[in-house]
Structure formats: structure tokens, C-alpha cells
Motif scaffolding. Structure first.
Motif, PDB file in Angstrom:
ATOM      1  N   PRO A  39       0.695  -1.517   0.140  1.00  0.00           N
ATOM      2  CA  PRO A  39      -0.255   0.300   0.279  1.00  0.00           C
ATOM      3  C   PRO A  39       0.964   0.791  -0.356  1.00  0.00           C
ATOM      4  N   GLY A  40       0.500   2.126  -0.577  1.00  0.00           N
ATOM      5  CA  GLY A  40       1.702   3.482  -1.267  1.00  0.00           C
ATOM      6  C   GLY A  40       2.381   3.477  -1.648  1.00  0.00           C
ATOM      7  N   SER A  41       2.583   2.625  -2.833  1.00  0.00           N
ATOM      8  CA  SER A  41       3.713   1.903  -3.690  1.00  0.00           C
ATOM      9  C   SER A  41       4.073   3.689  -4.910  1.00  0.00           C
ATOM     10  N   GLU A  42       2.936   3.830  -4.773  1.00  0.00           N
ATOM     11  CA  GLU A  42       2.874   4.844  -6.037  1.00  0.00           C
ATOM     12  C   GLU A  42       3.503   6.095  -5.656  1.00  0.00           C
ATOM     13  N   LYS A  43       3.372   6.309  -4.064  1.00  0.00           N
ATOM     14  CA  LYS A  43       4.791   7.430  -3.886  1.00  0.00           C
ATOM     15  C   LYS A  43       6.276   7.028  -4.102  1.00  0.00           C
ATOM     16  N   MET A  44       6.335   5.721  -4.185  1.00  0.00           N
ATOM     17  CA  MET A  44       8.316   5.411  -4.059  1.00  0.00           C
ATOM     18  C   MET A  44       8.132   5.890  -5.323  1.00  0.00           C
ATOM     19  N   PRO A  45       9.798   5.720  -6.062  1.00  0.00           N
ATOM     20  CA  PRO A  45      10.244   6.345  -7.182  1.00  0.00           C
ATOM     21  C   PRO A  45      10.172   5.223  -7.529  1.00  0.00           C
ATOM     22  N   ALA A  46       9.519   5.525  -9.368  1.00  0.00           N
ATOM     23  CA  ALA A  46       9.184   4.032  -9.818  1.00  0.00           C
ATOM     24  C   ALA A  46      10.235   3.149 -10.640  1.00  0.00           C
ATOM     25  N   ARG A  49      10.321   0.556  -7.577  1.00  0.00           N
ATOM     26  CA  ARG A  49       9.015  -0.476  -7.263  1.00  0.00           C
ATOM     27  C   ARG A  49       9.040  -1.948  -7.776  1.00  0.00           C
ATOM     28  N   ASN A  50       9.722  -2.298  -8.416  1.00  0.00           N
ATOM     29  CA  ASN A  50       9.729  -3.737  -8.920  1.00  0.00           C
ATOM     30  C   ASN A  50      10.552  -4.348  -8.274  1.00  0.00           C
ATOM     31  N   LYS A  51      11.260  -3.895  -7.490  1.00  0.00           N
ATOM     32  CA  LYS A  51      12.361  -3.812  -6.831  1.00  0.00           C
ATOM     33  C   LYS A  51      11.406  -4.998  -5.270  1.00  0.00           C
ATOM     34  N   GLN A  60      15.205 -27.548  -0.255  1.00  0.00           N
ATOM     35  CA  GLN A  60      15.270 -28.815  -0.050  1.00  0.00           C
ATOM     36  C   GLN A  60      15.121 -29.712   1.428  1.00  0.00           C
ATOM     37  N   SER A  61      15.795 -29.468   1.721  1.00  0.00           N
ATOM     38  CA  SER A  61      15.807 -30.005   3.742  1.00  0.00           C
ATOM     39  C   SER A  61      14.885 -28.937   3.736  1.00  0.00           C
ATOM     40  N   GLY A  62      14.293 -28.623   3.726  1.00  0.00           N
ATOM     41  CA  GLY A  62      13.437 -27.677   4.898  1.00  0.00           C
ATOM     42  C   GLY A  62      13.788 -26.831   5.270  1.00  0.00           C
ATOM     43  N   ALA A  63      14.899 -26.301   5.133  1.00  0.00           N
ATOM     44  CA  ALA A  63      15.652 -24.607   5.599  1.00  0.00           C
ATOM     45  C   ALA A  63      14.939 -23.103   4.954  1.00  0.00           C
ATOM     46  N   VAL A  64      14.949 -22.381   5.740  1.00  0.00           N
ATOM     47  CA  VAL A  64      13.713 -21.302   4.807  1.00  0.00           C
ATOM     48  C   VAL A  64      15.270 -19.777   5.033  1.00  0.00           C
ATOM     49  N   LEU A  65      15.422 -19.832   3.401  1.00  0.00           N
ATOM     50  CA  LEU A  65      16.300 -18.166   2.896  1.00  0.00           C
ATOM     51  C   LEU A  65      15.185 -17.192   2.600  1.00  0.00           C
ATOM     52  N   MET A  66      15.139 -15.755   3.264  1.00  0.00           N
ATOM     53  CA  MET A  66      13.981 -15.292   2.826  1.00  0.00           C
ATOM     54  C   MET A  66      14.751 -13.721   2.774  1.00  0.00           C
ATOM     55  N   ALA A  67      14.456 -13.215   2.235  1.00  0.00           N
ATOM     56  CA  ALA A  67      15.448 -11.778   1.524  1.00  0.00           C
ATOM     57  C   ALA A  67      14.781 -10.918   1.246  1.00  0.00           C
ATOM     58  N   THR A  68      15.370  -9.431   1.026  1.00  0.00           N
ATOM     59  CA  THR A  68      14.446  -8.357   0.326  1.00  0.00           C
ATOM     60  C   THR A  68      15.615  -6.975  -0.319  1.00  0.00           C
ATOM     61  N   ASP A  69      15.691  -6.458  -0.871  1.00  0.00           N
ATOM     62  CA  ASP A  69      16.073  -4.986  -1.347  1.00  0.00           C
ATOM     63  C   ASP A  69      16.216  -3.575  -0.062  1.00  0.00           C
ATOM     64  N   PHE A  70      17.165  -3.418  -0.474  1.00  0.00           N
ATOM     65  CA  PHE A  70      17.475  -2.824   0.290  1.00  0.00           C
ATOM     66  C   PHE A  70      16.939  -1.323  -0.641  1.00  0.00           C
ATOM     67  N   LEU A  71      16.236   0.457  -0.486  1.00  0.00           N
ATOM     68  CA  LEU A  71      16.493   1.296  -1.268  1.00  0.00           C
ATOM     69  C   LEU A  71      16.873   2.617  -1.009  1.00  0.00           C
ATOM     70  N   GLU A  72      17.596   2.419  -1.482  1.00  0.00           N
ATOM     71  CA  GLU A  72      18.250   3.983  -2.080  1.00  0.00           C
ATOM     72  C   GLU A  72      17.038   5.008  -1.404  1.00  0.00           C
ATOM     73  N   SER A  73      16.167   5.071  -1.629  1.00  0.00           N
ATOM     74  CA  SER A  73      15.400   5.949  -1.730  1.00  0.00           C
ATOM     75  C   SER A  73      15.164   6.451   0.424  1.00  0.00           C
ATOM     76  N   MET A  74      14.791   5.724   0.278  1.00  0.00           N
ATOM     77  CA  MET A  74      15.641   5.511   1.975  1.00  0.00           C
ATOM     78  C   MET A  74      16.724   5.086   2.845  1.00  0.00           C
ATOM     79  N   GLU A  75      17.552   6.005   1.837  1.00  0.00           N
ATOM     80  CA  GLU A  75      18.740   5.916   2.460  1.00  0.00           C
ATOM     81  C   GLU A  75      19.762   4.280   3.219  1.00  0.00           C
ATOM     82  N   GLN A  76      18.636   3.386   2.298  1.00  0.00           N
ATOM     83  CA  GLN A  76      19.663   2.361   3.051  1.00  0.00           C
ATOM     84  C   GLN A  76      20.896   2.061   2.065  1.00  0.00           C
ATOM     85  N   ARG A  77      21.920   1.009   2.876  1.00  0.00           N
ATOM     86  CA  ARG A  77      23.422   1.076   2.451  1.00  0.00           C
ATOM     87  C   ARG A  77      23.300   0.320   3.202  1.00  0.00           C
TER      88      ARG A  77
END
Length: 143
Positions: A39-46, A49-51, A60-77
């Protein structure tokens, strides 16, 4: 407590990384959400939005690896130390609150305990030793 899981942070190549890990560990992609789904993604830099907001690979062993992309617009480095969180999935809101209070004491609250738009009770902190934690309680789904 249900499990402790790894959560990686990447600078725009989350999808590539988890697909690479899939070739090594097998399994399947079990979740994929883009920032455009939020929600509110229309306010994000274009260009952001696809990140990837959230992606999970269940190996296969059942372990879970999760991840996200940092966003430059949020000053994440990306830097050594902020590229991974440990995720604790709890059995209740109360357990989450207790663990969060203990882990965040003397550390840093990154995201206070709160109900989320994706249907979970969630918080993020860094403990006094510099370890980053995500705490999550998934609300039961109505069938």
C-alpha cells in the motif's frame, strides 16, 4: 518459539541471489512480493517499485532463506553487519513482546512492535552485541 531463520538484505539483486541459492540447495520459491504490491507504493520512485520487498526460498531440506532489497530512496546502504538478520517466528504476540524486550534492551529498536499490513505482528531490533533480529508472529488465517 517456532524457528530461527536467516533474512538477507541485498542492494537490488535479491531475486538473482535467491535463484542462485536455489540452484545450490534445491527447493522452491515460496514467497515473492515486490514493493509495488505494498500500500502506498505509488509514492515510491518508479525505479524501486519492482524491487523485492520479500522473497523466500524453502530448500529441499526444509531450511528457509528469506531476503529483501534495500532502497536507496530510504537511504539504506549495504554494509558488513546489516546484510543479515536472524528471524524468530513466535507462537504468540506475548512471546514476541517478551523476546523483543529482552533482545532490544541495551541495543537499538529498528521497528517497534506493531501489526502489519501483511497480517503479522512484527518488530525489528539490534541487540547490544550488534546482532540484528526480526521477530514475527503470523496471525491464524480464517479458513
Amino acid at each position: 518459539m517456532q524457528a530461527i531463520t536467516t533474512y538477507f538484505n541485498f542492494m537490488g539483486n535479491t531475486e538473482e541471489a535467491l535463484n542462485f541459492y536455489k540452484t545450490i540447495f534445491g527447493g522452491e520459491i515460496t514467497a515473492l512480493s515486490r514493493f509495488s504490491d505494498m500500500p502506498g507504493s505509488e509514492k515510491m520512485p518508479a525505479h524501486e517499485r519492482n524491487k523485492i520487498m520479500h522473497m523466500s526460498l524453502t530448500t529441499q531440506s526444509g531450511a528457509v532463506l528469506m531476503a529483501t532489497d534495500f532502497l536507496e530512496s530510504m537511504e539504506q546502504r549495504l554494509a558488513v553487519g546489516n546484510n543479515i538478520h536472524l528471524v524468530i517466528n513466535t507462537d504468540s504476540e506475548k512471546e514476541l513482546e517478551q523476546l523483543f524486550d529482552i533482545l532490544s534492551a541495551g541495543g537499538k529498536v529498528e521497528m517497534p512492535v506493531n501489526k502489519t499490513f501483511w497480517g503479522a505482528y512484527f518488530a525489528m531490533c539490534e541487540d547490544r552485541f550488534g546482532i540484528k533480529w526480526m521477530l514475527n508472529y503470523n496471525y491464524p488465517q480464517n479458513s
